[in-house]
Design a protein around this motif. Sequence first.
Motif, PDB file in Angstrom:
ATOM      1  N   ILE A   9       0.840  -1.206   0.000  1.00  0.00           N
ATOM      2  CA  ILE A   9       0.000   0.000   0.000  1.00  0.00           C
ATOM      3  C   ILE A   9       0.869   1.248   0.000  1.00  0.00           C
ATOM      4  N   GLU A  10       1.926   1.247   0.799  1.00  0.00           N
ATOM      5  CA  GLU A  10       2.832   2.400   0.843  1.00  0.00           C
ATOM      6  C   GLU A  10       3.508   2.614  -0.507  1.00  0.00           C
ATOM      7  N   HIS A  11       3.878   1.517  -1.172  1.00  0.00           N
ATOM      8  CA  HIS A  11       4.521   1.627  -2.486  1.00  0.00           C
ATOM      9  C   HIS A  11       3.557   2.224  -3.509  1.00  0.00           C
ATOM     10  N   LEU A  12       2.313   1.753  -3.519  1.00  0.00           N
ATOM     11  CA  LEU A  12       1.320   2.275  -4.463  1.00  0.00           C
ATOM     12  C   LEU A  12       0.977   3.733  -4.152  1.00  0.00           C
TER      13      LEU A  12
ATOM     14  N   GLN B 222       3.706   5.841  -5.529  1.00  0.00           N
ATOM     15  CA  GLN B 222       3.549   5.944  -6.983  1.00  0.00           C
ATOM     16  C   GLN B 222       2.474   6.954  -7.359  1.00  0.00           C
ATOM     17  N   MET B 223       1.367   6.945  -6.629  1.00  0.00           N
ATOM     18  CA  MET B 223       0.278   7.871  -6.899  1.00  0.00           C
ATOM     19  C   MET B 223       0.729   9.316  -6.695  1.00  0.00           C
ATOM     20  N   GLU B 224       1.452   9.571  -5.604  1.00  0.00           N
ATOM     21  CA  GLU B 224       1.903  10.932  -5.323  1.00  0.00           C
ATOM     22  C   GLU B 224       2.886  11.425  -6.383  1.00  0.00           C
ATOM     23  N   GLU B 225       3.816  10.568  -6.772  1.00  0.00           N
ATOM     24  CA  GLU B 225       4.785  10.957  -7.811  1.00  0.00           C
ATOM     25  C   GLU B 225       4.085  11.205  -9.146  1.00  0.00           C
ATOM     26  N   SER B 226       3.109  10.383  -9.462  1.00  0.00           N
ATOM     27  CA  SER B 226       2.386  10.530 -10.730  1.00  0.00           C
ATOM     28  C   SER B 226       1.556  11.815 -10.757  1.00  0.00           C
TER      29      SER B 226
END
Length: 248
Positions: free
Chosen positions: A223-226, A229-233
Amino acid sequence: MKKLIGLVAIVGIAAIAQTAYGQAVPADEAVELMADEGGMHFQLKKLFIDGTPLFMSLVALALVLGLAFCIERITYLTLSEINAKKLMSDIDERVSNGDIEGAKTLCRNTRGPVASICYQGLMHIDEQMDDIERSIYSYGSVQTAKLEKGTSWIKLFIAMAPSLGFLGTVIGMVMAFEQIQIAGDIGPTIVASGMKVALITTIFGIVVALILQLFYSYITSKIEHLTSQMEESVVSLLDTIMKVKSEK
């Protein structure tokens, strides 16, 4: 991880053997001893019955339900993972070339929360930057909630398993004192049955909690990894939209 699980299993076998035979048993001898007397399956079955089916069934139910939620979350999170950098590169290329509809189609055809957030931003590309940013972050909160869905149930079963084990321990101690009261004597044989129930239920409750905790930690890391990814995107998408708007 496999070596660690194997080591824990051997230590657990040694502890169970010590409880069953009343003396310290080395780990390697414990494994051989279990094998000589019918194998691990037979011993676990015997311990399950000795721990009283009522409490042991509740602990087993907590394990089954907890694992069901864990498997569902792991499957969902695994399917949600994509190559976010490649997706953002393709979106940037299409948006820079003015192909907004192509970028939207790409997001619709890509699974996962990253693509969904990007699609939400592209839907409001003609609005002010503040409105676009507000829409993206609001939708991001919804996607984060979807990622964490069901994890509260896993935490509940992690807490319930040892609690049920400790409840069995208390019941076992009550049984032991009741037998002492009936017999009017404090002898090892009289106390043994109640103490055995107490120890077995505690062991199984703790083991179930440890198993579920391992899965929960793995789920949390995904969950932390996803989320990362969402924040960077989001940052990348906002930069792309701002660049396009400044060129108009």
